[in-house]
Scaffold this motif. Structure first.
Motif, short mmCIF file in Angstrom:
data_model
loop_
_atom_site.label_atom_id
_atom_site.label_comp_id
_atom_site.label_asym_id
_atom_site.label_seq_id
_atom_site.Cartn_x
_atom_site.Cartn_y
_atom_site.Cartn_z
N UNK A 144 -6.70 -9.39 -6.45
CA UNK A 144 -6.78 -9.96 -5.04
C UNK A 144 -6.23 -10.86 -4.46
N UNK A 145 -5.37 -12.40 -5.46
CA UNK A 145 -5.70 -13.49 -5.28
C UNK A 145 -4.88 -13.37 -4.29
N UNK A 146 -3.91 -12.75 -3.66
CA UNK A 146 -3.26 -13.25 -2.53
C UNK A 146 -3.85 -12.99 -1.11
N UNK A 147 -4.86 -12.06 -1.25
CA UNK A 147 -6.07 -12.88 0.00
C UNK A 147 -7.18 -12.77 0.22
N UNK A 148 -7.29 -13.84 -1.05
CA UNK A 148 -8.54 -15.34 -1.60
C UNK A 148 -8.71 -16.34 -0.94
N UNK A 149 -9.61 -16.57 -0.38
CA UNK A 149 -9.11 -18.44 -0.30
C UNK A 149 -10.70 -18.63 -0.81
N UNK A 150 -10.62 -19.80 -1.24
CA UNK A 150 -12.42 -20.48 -1.97
C UNK A 150 -12.87 -20.84 -0.70
N UNK A 151 -14.26 -20.84 -0.37
CA UNK A 151 -14.75 -20.48 0.34
C UNK A 151 -15.28 -22.69 1.18
N UNK A 152 -14.79 -23.02 2.28
CA UNK A 152 -16.20 -24.42 2.27
C UNK A 152 -16.52 -24.19 3.39
N UNK A 153 -16.95 -23.09 3.43
CA UNK A 153 -17.93 -23.29 4.63
C UNK A 153 -18.74 -21.57 4.72
N UNK A 154 -20.06 -21.41 3.56
CA UNK A 154 -20.06 -19.51 4.24
C UNK A 154 -20.25 -19.26 5.19
N UNK A 155 -20.50 -20.16 6.24
CA UNK A 155 -20.98 -19.57 7.85
C UNK A 155 -20.10 -19.67 8.71
N UNK A 156 -19.36 -20.08 8.02
CA UNK A 156 -18.18 -20.09 8.99
C UNK A 156 -17.55 -19.34 9.99
N UNK A 157 -17.67 -17.76 8.95
CA UNK A 157 -17.32 -17.23 10.27
C UNK A 157 -18.65 -15.35 9.51
#
Length: 291
Positions: A139-152
């Motif tokens: 699912x790599x195209x739809x993933x991103x590394x988290x910088x701040x888990x609670x930003x959303x």
């Protein structure tokens, strides 16, 4: 024509609508269309992300709300809007994140965004953990590394590993927060690893279906719900008619009013034919002949 006994048909996707190869059979799609024409409104109720659930709804010609992420969110395919979402309270979200980190569990956290945006965040990739990386790679195209888990908002988070490890971690989560969360340990045949999913205690497929039913003025006893896995149990138990697929595990079969054929034997189509003929209702679970 008299109004059908059941007005909503809540359908799981993988293992229910789709066969073991992930295919939607023409006979199943045709049966769902017949149910809709007869006044029974089908809605999808799935563990899938919205991005992966919406194409199945399109194949079936459905424009009804979609219950996604094991019942943690309800989305409208008409405008991609969110009709309901079970966010963790901020204090609980922080506590769960700390628990994952304390037990060295990498996180998959799902996003509520438009389909053209990344729909989940990950701890890191590659991680060197084959089962976790398998999910992210696919699912790599739809993933991103988290910088701040609670930003959303956090509403559905998962760990991924072997089934034994996930059962152990599930016990850890429940020992700490059983009064605040619900967990599901299950594996999709598309992936190598098993997920330990964590959602809010009052979330789940049945809670989400009830939100749709309220919008439509449908009573719980007018709902037929069909599924095959542990995250389907709440809706199978709660619905006016709860149906298990023939290949479901024993704990799912045990709560069903009725057992239809398996996913390779057009179990959904078999059920719909009986519903339209008025030949199935609540009672002792009895498997259909899927030969």
């Amino acid at each position: 024509m008299s109004r059908p006994r059941f007005r909503i048909l809540a359908l799981d996707v993988d293992g229910t609508l789709l066969d073991r190869f992930g295919a939607l059979r023409t006979t199943t799609a045709d049966a769902v269309t017949r149910a809709a024409r007869a006044g029974i409104r089908p809605i999808l109720c799935t563990g899938r992300r919205y991005r992966r659930a919406r194409p199945i709804a399109e194949l079936l010609g459905l424009d009804a709300p979609i219950v996604c992420n094991s019942g943690a969110i309800v989305k409208s395919p008409a405008d991609h809007g969110t009709l309901w979402r079970a966010d963790f309270e901020p204090s609980l979200a922080h506590a769960l994140l700390d628990l994952f980190h304390a037990h060295d569990q990498l996180i998959v956290a799902f996003n509520d965004r438009r389909p053209d945006q990344a729909d989940f965040r990950v701890s890191r990739h590659p991680s060197g953990r084959p089962l976790y990386d398998d999910y992210v790679d696919r699912n790599r195209a739809h993933a991103e590394a988290a910088s701040d888990w609670t930003a959303e908002p956090l509403f559905h988070i998962c760990a991924i590993g072997s089934r034994d490890d996930m059962l152990v971690f599930e016990r850890i989560v429940l020992d700490a927060y059983s009064d605040q969360v619900r967990t599901f340990v299950q594996r999709s045949p598309q992936y190598k690893g098993t997920m330990c999913e964590v959602v809010r205690r009052d979330a789940g497929k049945w809670a989400a279906v009830l939100h749709v039913a309220e919008l439509w003025g449908v009573a719980p006893e007018e709902i037929c719900a069909v599924g095959d896995d542990v995250n389907d149990v709440s809706m199978i138990e709660g619905a006016g008619l709860g149906v298990a697929m023939g290949h479901a595990p024993p704990d799912v079969l045990a709560v069903a009013d009725h057992v239809t054929g398996d996913h390779d034997g057009d179990g959904v189509a078999m059920l719909i034919e009986r519903l339209l003929a008025g030949g199935v209702g609540p009672g002792r679970a009895v498997p259909e002949d899927s030969s």
